[in-house]
Design a protein around this motif. Structure first.
Motif, PDB file in Angstrom:
ATOM      1  N   GLU A 198     -63.682  20.330  -0.493  1.00 42.06           N
ATOM      2  CA  GLU A 198     -63.984  21.447  -1.380  1.00 42.06           C
ATOM      3  C   GLU A 198     -65.486  21.543  -1.538  1.00 42.06           C
ATOM      4  O   GLU A 198     -66.165  20.523  -1.625  1.00 42.06           O
ATOM      5  CB  GLU A 198     -63.326  21.227  -2.747  1.00 42.06           C
ATOM      6  CG  GLU A 198     -63.569  22.355  -3.728  1.00 42.06           C
ATOM      7  CD  GLU A 198     -62.993  22.065  -5.113  1.00 42.06           C
ATOM      8  OE1 GLU A 198     -62.249  21.075  -5.259  1.00 42.06           O
ATOM      9  OE2 GLU A 198     -63.302  22.824  -6.051  1.00 42.06           O
ATOM     10  N   THR A 252     -67.109  16.269  -9.944  1.00 44.13           N
ATOM     11  CA  THR A 252     -68.348  15.624  -9.535  1.00 44.13           C
ATOM     12  C   THR A 252     -68.745  16.201  -8.185  1.00 44.13           C
ATOM     13  O   THR A 252     -67.890  16.553  -7.375  1.00 44.13           O
ATOM     14  CB  THR A 252     -68.170  14.100  -9.414  1.00 44.13           C
ATOM     15  OG1 THR A 252     -67.039  13.829  -8.587  1.00 44.13           O
ATOM     16  CG2 THR A 252     -67.943  13.473 -10.772  1.00 44.13           C
ATOM     17  N   VAL A 253     -70.066  16.310  -7.972  1.00 45.42           N
ATOM     18  CA  VAL A 253     -70.551  16.959  -6.759  1.00 45.42           C
ATOM     19  C   VAL A 253     -71.719  16.201  -6.134  1.00 45.42           C
ATOM     20  O   VAL A 253     -72.352  15.376  -6.794  1.00 45.42           O
ATOM     21  CB  VAL A 253     -71.033  18.400  -7.053  1.00 45.42           C
ATOM     22  CG1 VAL A 253     -69.871  19.291  -7.446  1.00 45.42           C
ATOM     23  CG2 VAL A 253     -72.105  18.398  -8.136  1.00 45.42           C
ATOM     24  N   THR A 254     -71.979  16.513  -4.866  1.00 48.36           N
ATOM     25  CA  THR A 254     -73.180  16.004  -4.212  1.00 48.36           C
ATOM     26  C   THR A 254     -74.374  16.813  -4.706  1.00 48.36           C
ATOM     27  O   THR A 254     -74.219  17.817  -5.386  1.00 48.36           O
ATOM     28  CB  THR A 254     -73.078  16.143  -2.678  1.00 48.36           C
ATOM     29  OG1 THR A 254     -72.974  17.542  -2.371  1.00 48.36           O
ATOM     30  CG2 THR A 254     -71.869  15.422  -2.149  1.00 48.36           C
ATOM     31  N   GLY A 255     -75.555  16.396  -4.338  1.00 40.82           N
ATOM     32  CA  GLY A 255     -76.750  17.129  -4.737  1.00 40.82           C
ATOM     33  C   GLY A 255     -77.378  16.522  -5.970  1.00 40.82           C
ATOM     34  O   GLY A 255     -77.038  15.403  -6.367  1.00 40.82           O
ATOM     35  N   VAL A 278     -73.036  22.556  -2.305  1.00 47.43           N
ATOM     36  CA  VAL A 278     -72.775  21.170  -2.664  1.00 47.43           C
ATOM     37  C   VAL A 278     -71.309  20.889  -2.378  1.00 47.43           C
ATOM     38  O   VAL A 278     -70.456  21.762  -2.515  1.00 47.43           O
ATOM     39  CB  VAL A 278     -73.077  20.885  -4.153  1.00 47.43           C
ATOM     40  CG1 VAL A 278     -74.542  21.113  -4.452  1.00 47.43           C
ATOM     41  CG2 VAL A 278     -72.199  21.715  -5.071  1.00 47.43           C
ATOM     42  N   LEU A 279     -71.040  19.657  -1.973  1.00 44.96           N
ATOM     43  CA  LEU A 279     -69.654  19.257  -1.753  1.00 44.96           C
ATOM     44  C   LEU A 279     -69.075  18.704  -3.048  1.00 44.96           C
ATOM     45  O   LEU A 279     -69.773  18.048  -3.823  1.00 44.96           O
ATOM     46  CB  LEU A 279     -69.576  18.175  -0.663  1.00 44.96           C
ATOM     47  CG  LEU A 279     -69.781  18.648   0.768  1.00 44.96           C
ATOM     48  CD1 LEU A 279     -69.788  17.455   1.716  1.00 44.96           C
ATOM     49  CD2 LEU A 279     -68.686  19.628   1.165  1.00 44.96           C
ATOM     50  N   LEU A 303     -68.890  24.082  -3.253  1.00 45.44           N
ATOM     51  CA  LEU A 303     -69.382  25.224  -4.016  1.00 45.44           C
ATOM     52  C   LEU A 303     -70.617  25.757  -3.303  1.00 45.44           C
ATOM     53  O   LEU A 303     -71.566  25.001  -3.046  1.00 45.44           O
ATOM     54  CB  LEU A 303     -69.735  24.795  -5.447  1.00 45.44           C
ATOM     55  CG  LEU A 303     -68.557  24.257  -6.254  1.00 45.44           C
ATOM     56  CD1 LEU A 303     -69.030  23.706  -7.594  1.00 45.44           C
ATOM     57  CD2 LEU A 303     -67.523  25.354  -6.476  1.00 45.44           C
ATOM     58  N   GLN A 344     -66.328  29.310  -4.220  1.00 46.18           N
ATOM     59  CA  GLN A 344     -65.577  28.060  -4.096  1.00 46.18           C
ATOM     60  C   GLN A 344     -64.798  28.079  -2.779  1.00 46.18           C
ATOM     61  O   GLN A 344     -64.013  28.989  -2.548  1.00 46.18           O
ATOM     62  CB  GLN A 344     -64.615  27.928  -5.280  1.00 46.18           C
ATOM     63  CG  GLN A 344     -63.818  26.623  -5.286  1.00 46.18           C
ATOM     64  CD  GLN A 344     -62.734  26.632  -6.344  1.00 46.18           C
ATOM     65  OE1 GLN A 344     -62.263  27.694  -6.734  1.00 46.18           O
ATOM     66  NE2 GLN A 344     -62.331  25.459  -6.803  1.00 46.18           N
TER      67      GLN A 344
END
Lengths: 151, 151
Positions: free
Chosen positions: B66, A97-100, B135-136, B68, B107
């Motif tokens: 982490e 899962t990611v932010t954004g 994005v985190l 991307l 990454q």
DNA sequence: GGTGAAACGGCGGTCAG
DNA sequence: CTGACCGCCGTTTCACC
């Protein structure tokens, strides 16, 4: 969990070759084989080491197409739901899962573009998925720690 | 190299746990231990399996952040240029050139958000980079097939 | 964390389908 | 050519110091 320098050297040795014997690693870091094993067991129990796996060449296994897929999900979808849904696909190598704007990013390995298209259609058809957006990987430049490959 | 269904099941078993005994894997796929070993040796010789490694929890090693990062580069930048530029960063776990608007996806593992910010600034300052978009990672849902983590 | 002994698994040779 | 059986030996893995 705090790792000391000895633990890090053991992890580093195992990262390079997880099949090296404890005696061999011990000789390198200055411990006996049982002492190394006790530390590895402790690292396993603490969750610092989560398991042992093979490093695989995707292309050699016939998985020549790699893609990164952004997943947009329903508002009430939990990370656990996504995990459950994706874990049934052998083509999914990793997912986070990611932010954004997107909810998750999924790394997919497929035999070819045609195969990837089929996988993408099935993932896009999952009840919790509302939309996907994907890019194909052209060439892997660096694959140091992360980025896996299918089996 | 053509893999049959037996090879794939063996690789899959090893991906899940590379320390399982050949006899154990053989019991699952319907072969004897020596037969499994011979296939694994063949896969190693062919380069399909490139090694054995540990799966590590990045957070336990102090890499708790982490991200991307999409890289937008000058139009005359070659993949080799990107590779050279990124390989100097220990925080870069993997990188690939991709289709779509961005030129590459990177990454990155960092100790914390502050550390990530510093790394991002340095990468964004590389002469071949014109813009970045990142994005985190919130939570890693799936990390199969040796995907992973720094060491 | 080191030491010694017992159990287990890896690994070759050999034979059968 | 691929798989099964059976040795020996290294490794793992204890209990104990």
């Amino acid at each position: 969990m705090p790792l000391n320098e000895l633990d890090e050297r053991i992890v580093h040795a195992l990262a390079a070759d997880a099949r090296r014997s404890y005696a061999d690693i011990g000789a390198e870091v200055g411990l006996s084989a049982p002492a190394v094993k006790r530390r590895v067991d402790r690292l396993l129990a603490a969750g610092a080491i989560t398991g042992f796996t093979v490093r695989v060449d995707p292309a050699a296994l016939g998985w020549q197409t790699e893609a990164l897929v952004e997943l947009y999900c329903r508002h009430n979808t939990s990370p656990a739901d996504i995990r459950r849904g994706l874990s049934r696909y052998p083509e999914v190598a990793s997912a986070s899962t990611v932010t954004g704007e997107a909810d998750a990013v999924v790394q997919v390995f497929a035999a070819d573009v045609r195969h990837f298209e089929q996988v993408l259609e099935r993932i896009a058809g999952e009840p919790f998925v509302t939309r996907t957006k994907s890019v194909l990987v052209l060439s892997p430049l660096l694959r140091r720690y992360g980025a896996g490959s299918p089996g």
